[in-house]
Each structure stands twice: as C-alpha cells, then as structure tokens.
Design an enzyme around this catalytic site. Structure first.
Site, PDB file in Angstrom:
ATOM      1  N   ASN A   3       0.831  -1.197   0.000  1.00 28.24           N
ATOM      2  CA  ASN A   3       0.000   0.000   0.000  1.00 28.24           C
ATOM      3  C   ASN A   3       0.878   1.264   0.000  1.00 28.24           C
ATOM      4  O   ASN A   3       2.033   1.211  -0.389  1.00 28.24           O
ATOM      5  CB  ASN A   3      -0.996  -0.013   1.161  1.00 28.24           C
ATOM      6  CG  ASN A   3      -2.351   0.575   0.766  1.00 28.24           C
ATOM      7  OD1 ASN A   3      -2.426   1.694   0.292  1.00 28.24           O
ATOM      8  ND2 ASN A   3      -3.412  -0.193   0.966  1.00 28.24           N
ATOM      9  N   HIS A  34       3.590   0.096  -2.681  1.00 29.29           N
ATOM     10  CA  HIS A  34       3.905  -1.334  -2.816  1.00 29.29           C
ATOM     11  C   HIS A  34       5.403  -1.635  -2.874  1.00 29.29           C
ATOM     12  O   HIS A  34       5.853  -2.475  -3.652  1.00 29.29           O
ATOM     13  CB  HIS A  34       3.217  -1.919  -4.035  1.00 29.29           C
ATOM     14  CG  HIS A  34       1.727  -2.024  -3.908  1.00 29.29           C
ATOM     15  ND1 HIS A  34       1.090  -2.159  -2.691  1.00 29.29           N
ATOM     16  CD2 HIS A  34       0.743  -2.025  -4.860  1.00 29.29           C
ATOM     17  CE1 HIS A  34      -0.215  -2.250  -2.891  1.00 29.29           C
ATOM     18  NE2 HIS A  34      -0.459  -2.156  -4.183  1.00 29.29           N
ATOM     19  N   HIS A  91      -1.258  -9.741  -3.761  1.00 31.44           N
ATOM     20  CA  HIS A  91      -2.096  -8.848  -4.552  1.00 31.44           C
ATOM     21  C   HIS A  91      -2.829  -9.620  -5.663  1.00 31.44           C
ATOM     22  O   HIS A  91      -2.729  -9.279  -6.843  1.00 31.44           O
ATOM     23  CB  HIS A  91      -1.245  -7.739  -5.158  1.00 31.44           C
ATOM     24  CG  HIS A  91      -1.993  -6.458  -5.402  1.00 31.44           C
ATOM     25  ND1 HIS A  91      -3.248  -6.426  -5.961  1.00 31.44           N
ATOM     26  CD2 HIS A  91      -1.649  -5.170  -5.165  1.00 31.44           C
ATOM     27  CE1 HIS A  91      -3.641  -5.168  -6.071  1.00 31.44           C
ATOM     28  NE2 HIS A  91      -2.688  -4.379  -5.585  1.00 31.44           N
ATOM     29  N   TYR A 115      -5.864 -10.703  -7.990  1.00 37.98           N
ATOM     30  CA  TYR A 115      -7.066 -10.118  -8.579  1.00 37.98           C
ATOM     31  C   TYR A 115      -8.010 -11.275  -8.924  1.00 37.98           C
ATOM     32  O   TYR A 115      -7.618 -12.205  -9.644  1.00 37.98           O
ATOM     33  CB  TYR A 115      -6.751  -9.354  -9.858  1.00 37.98           C
ATOM     34  CG  TYR A 115      -6.140  -7.998  -9.670  1.00 37.98           C
ATOM     35  CD1 TYR A 115      -6.832  -6.848 -10.055  1.00 37.98           C
ATOM     36  CD2 TYR A 115      -4.861  -7.838  -9.148  1.00 37.98           C
ATOM     37  CE1 TYR A 115      -6.263  -5.588  -9.916  1.00 37.98           C
ATOM     38  CE2 TYR A 115      -4.283  -6.590  -9.001  1.00 37.98           C
ATOM     39  CZ  TYR A 115      -4.992  -5.474  -9.395  1.00 37.98           C
ATOM     40  OH  TYR A 115      -4.418  -4.230  -9.252  1.00 37.98           O
ATOM     41  N   ASP A 117     -11.421   1.339  -2.838  1.00 33.14           N
ATOM     42  CA  ASP A 117      -9.968   1.167  -2.720  1.00 33.14           C
ATOM     43  C   ASP A 117      -9.607   1.634  -1.319  1.00 33.14           C
ATOM     44  O   ASP A 117      -8.896   2.611  -1.134  1.00 33.14           O
ATOM     45  CB  ASP A 117      -9.232   1.969  -3.788  1.00 33.14           C
ATOM     46  CG  ASP A 117      -7.740   1.632  -3.843  1.00 33.14           C
ATOM     47  OD1 ASP A 117      -7.320   0.660  -3.174  1.00 33.14           O
ATOM     48  OD2 ASP A 117      -6.986   2.344  -4.545  1.00 33.14           O
ATOM     49  N   GLU A 120      -6.711  -7.616  -0.076  1.00 32.53           N
ATOM     50  CA  GLU A 120      -5.312  -7.630   0.330  1.00 32.53           C
ATOM     51  C   GLU A 120      -5.214  -7.518   1.852  1.00 32.53           C
ATOM     52  O   GLU A 120      -5.355  -6.428   2.418  1.00 32.53           O
ATOM     53  CB  GLU A 120      -4.559  -6.473  -0.321  1.00 32.53           C
ATOM     54  CG  GLU A 120      -4.685  -6.420  -1.826  1.00 32.53           C
ATOM     55  CD  GLU A 120      -4.388  -5.035  -2.370  1.00 32.53           C
ATOM     56  OE1 GLU A 120      -3.229  -4.583  -2.227  1.00 32.53           O
ATOM     57  OE2 GLU A 120      -5.314  -4.407  -2.915  1.00 32.53           O
TER      58      GLU A 120
END
Length: 349
Positions: free
Chosen positions: A79, A105, A175, A177, A243, A306
């Site tokens: 993050n 990140h 991470h 998706y 987010d 995450e």
C-alpha cells in the site's frame, strides 16, 4: 497430489522462471511462480462442474514484467506511504515516489519483481527472499519466508514469517485479482460481497488515510451484510468504487474477513486472515489490459482482498485520535513477524 514444476520462460535479463502447480483431490489447481511469488492461476468448478480460472494474470513473463502487481507478493511495505517519506528512531528516510506523490507497494522494484529461493516440502511450496539493508532505501536486512499450501478443503493458505537486522516498517500482502465468473468474464457487478468490518479508513485525494477511523454504519462502506457490487459501486463517494482499508480485529487471531459470492456460477470465496486490515479494491484503474487466454481486463474487471496493516501506518501509528490509533508496523531485531492469510473456494446451490 505432489507439487509439480515446469518452466514459465525467462525474464528480460534471461533468468529462468519456474512455475509450481498444486492440485488437490477435488482437482482444484493453483499455480505459483518463483518470480515475485506470483499466483498465476486458480482453477475451480462452478455448480455444474465447469472449471474456470478465477485469477487474473498473463500467459507469459512479458505480461508480468509489463504489469504492475497482479498476483504478486508485495513488500517491503504494501500500500501507500505518504509523500514517500517516514522517520524512524530519529532518522528520516526518502523512498521512490511511484504513485502520484506517494510510495506504493515497496517502491521502484518491490518484492513482486524479485526472484525467490524456492523449496518444495511435501504439499507446501516455501519461498524465501532476503532484502538487503538499504534496498529501496529501507533500513535493515529483512528475511521473508512465505509458504503456500492448497488443502483438500479448497483452501489456499499463505503463511508469512520475517525477521530484520534493524528496526524497519513492514507490511506484506498478496495482490491477487479475482473474478469468480472467470478471469475474463467481464465486470464484477454481479458479485455479492460481505466484509466483517465495523470501521474503515477514509482517504484524501491521494488515497492516503486521513487519520480518522470511521464506523461503516450509515455509509456506502457498510458491507457487513451481503451487497451486490453493481448496486453499490456507483454510490461510493469519489466515483471510483472501493480502494479502502477495512479495519478488522487487532487480536492477531485468524478469522473470517470477507466472503464474496457469484450467484450466476455458484462460486464463492472466503478470506481469512490474522492481519488487522484488508484492502478491498474493485479495480477502477484496470484499463484495457491484455490478459491470459486472449482476455481483456478492463475497469471493474476484478477485485482484490489484500490482507495487510493499515496504509501509511509508519506515519500515523501512535498518534492520538478520538478513536484508536493505527497498529504498529515496525519490525525490530529479535522479533518475528507472522501472518497467515487464506482464500477458500466453494460452490453453493
């Protein structure tokens, strides 16, 4: 079944990348690379027994080299760190700024762009990376070990342990998706999500937490009961969907953080973690990306859960707000960082 391995091609520097394949008694398949600890595939059935890969990714190393963080392990700090700056024990540190004014990140080349030492032990794959003192301008040599395991209960377990030679901020995450309709099936509006969080972190225009810990009750961030994403994304202030960090228990005990269902296929996924937070991201910035199998990944084409410490914790922990402060993210010599996060897959009728 034993873990198998094969070649996944080479990096632009000519280094050979190895892909490891897990398969359980239910014929669920997971594949992981020794480059970045990247999860490339998660193949699970729907209610009719039809199998689909529900993990976004790429067919080759060229795709992963050109992409940001899809499927990868994130470190040294997942993050954002505000302004790419922090101070620790009287010393100020400047990091690479790679997300507007922030460091994101891990910086220019985080852990997801590194080779990891791999070892297969039965049905577990262990990856090890030693981050040198001063890498990306973070203090201390950090040794991180991450273990992947796929159980016969369709649970992908990711276990982390880390040590450091100096005090340093750490925040490790995976991470991935996901799209439970299949990685190339389009938008996630038909997914139903539930996150077991009583509060979340509001952010400023640069996606940095403001410091407030706000209760979800009465807000668009109240996902304590199942919510169809198509009914909620457009109403999230800012117009970019989710987010945000959702605040979980700080007990350190492993518990259910979130559940996502895809009613058309019957697939569901549950995320369990020992971490104090989970970043729920609905892929607003995913724009016309050429994915594996000829798929096109576009805005709202996947979601991320995450597990993590709070964003920008190194600049905000210990400060006094009307509500509890951010949890500690500093790893010191003699301490051992531990995290267990898992993703369990199933089918409902």
């Amino acid at each position: 079944m034993p873990i198998t391995k094969d070649s996944f091609g080479k990096t632009t520097e000519g280094e050979e990348v190895t892909r490891y394949t897990f398969q359980n008694k239910n014929n669920v398949i997971v594949r992981v690379l020794d480059y970045g600890g990247i999860i490339t595939d998660i193949i699970v059935p729907d209610r009719k027994g039809n199998k689909e890969d529900v993990s976004l990714g790429f067919d080759d190393m060229e795709g992963y080299a050109a992409s940001g963080y899809i499927g990868a392990l994130i470190g040294r700090v997942a993050n954002r760190i505000a302004g790419g700056q922090f101070s620790l024990e009287g010393t100020s540190y400047s990091l690479v700024v790679n997300d507007g004014p922030n460091s994101l990140h891990g910086g220019k080349r985080g852990f997801g762009k590194r080779f990891w030492e791999a070892k297969v032990d039965g049905n577990r794959l262990s990856l090890k990376y030693v981050s040198p003192d001063g890498e990306e301008n973070y203090p201390g040599e950090v040794t991180l070990k991450v273990t992947y395991e796929l159980t016969d209960e369709n649970e992908l377990i990711i276990d982390y342990t880390a040590t450091s030679t100096k005090a340093t901020p750490v925040n490790f995450s995976s991470h991935g998706y996901f799209n439970l309709g299949g990685h190339g099936s389009g938008k996630i509006h038909d997914h139903v999500v539930q996150i077991n969080a009583e509060s979340f972190l509001p952010v400023d225009d640069c996606a940095i937490p403001t410091g407030e810990i706000r209760r979800v009750e009465g807000t668009e961030w109240d996902l304590r009961s199942p919510v169809r994403l198509g009914n909620r994304l457009g109403g999230v202030p800012g117009g970019k969907g989710f987010d945000h960090n959702f605040n979980l228990s700080m007990s350190g005990e492993r518990r259910l953080a979130a559940r996502v269902e895809h009613p058309p296929s019957g697939r569901w996924m549950e995320c369990y973690t020992t971490e104090p937070g989970v970043q729920f991201y609905t892929s607003f910035y995913l724009q016309d990306l050429a994915g594996k199998g000829g798929a096109n990944y576009s805005q709202y084409g996947g979601f991320c859960l995450e597990a993590q410490h709070y964003p920008d914790s190194i600049n905000q922990m210990g400060q006094h707000y009307p509500t509890p402060s951010f949890p500690n993210c500093v790893l010191r010599p003699g301490e051992t960082y531990r995290q267990t996060t898992s993703y369990t897959f199933g089918v409902s009728n």
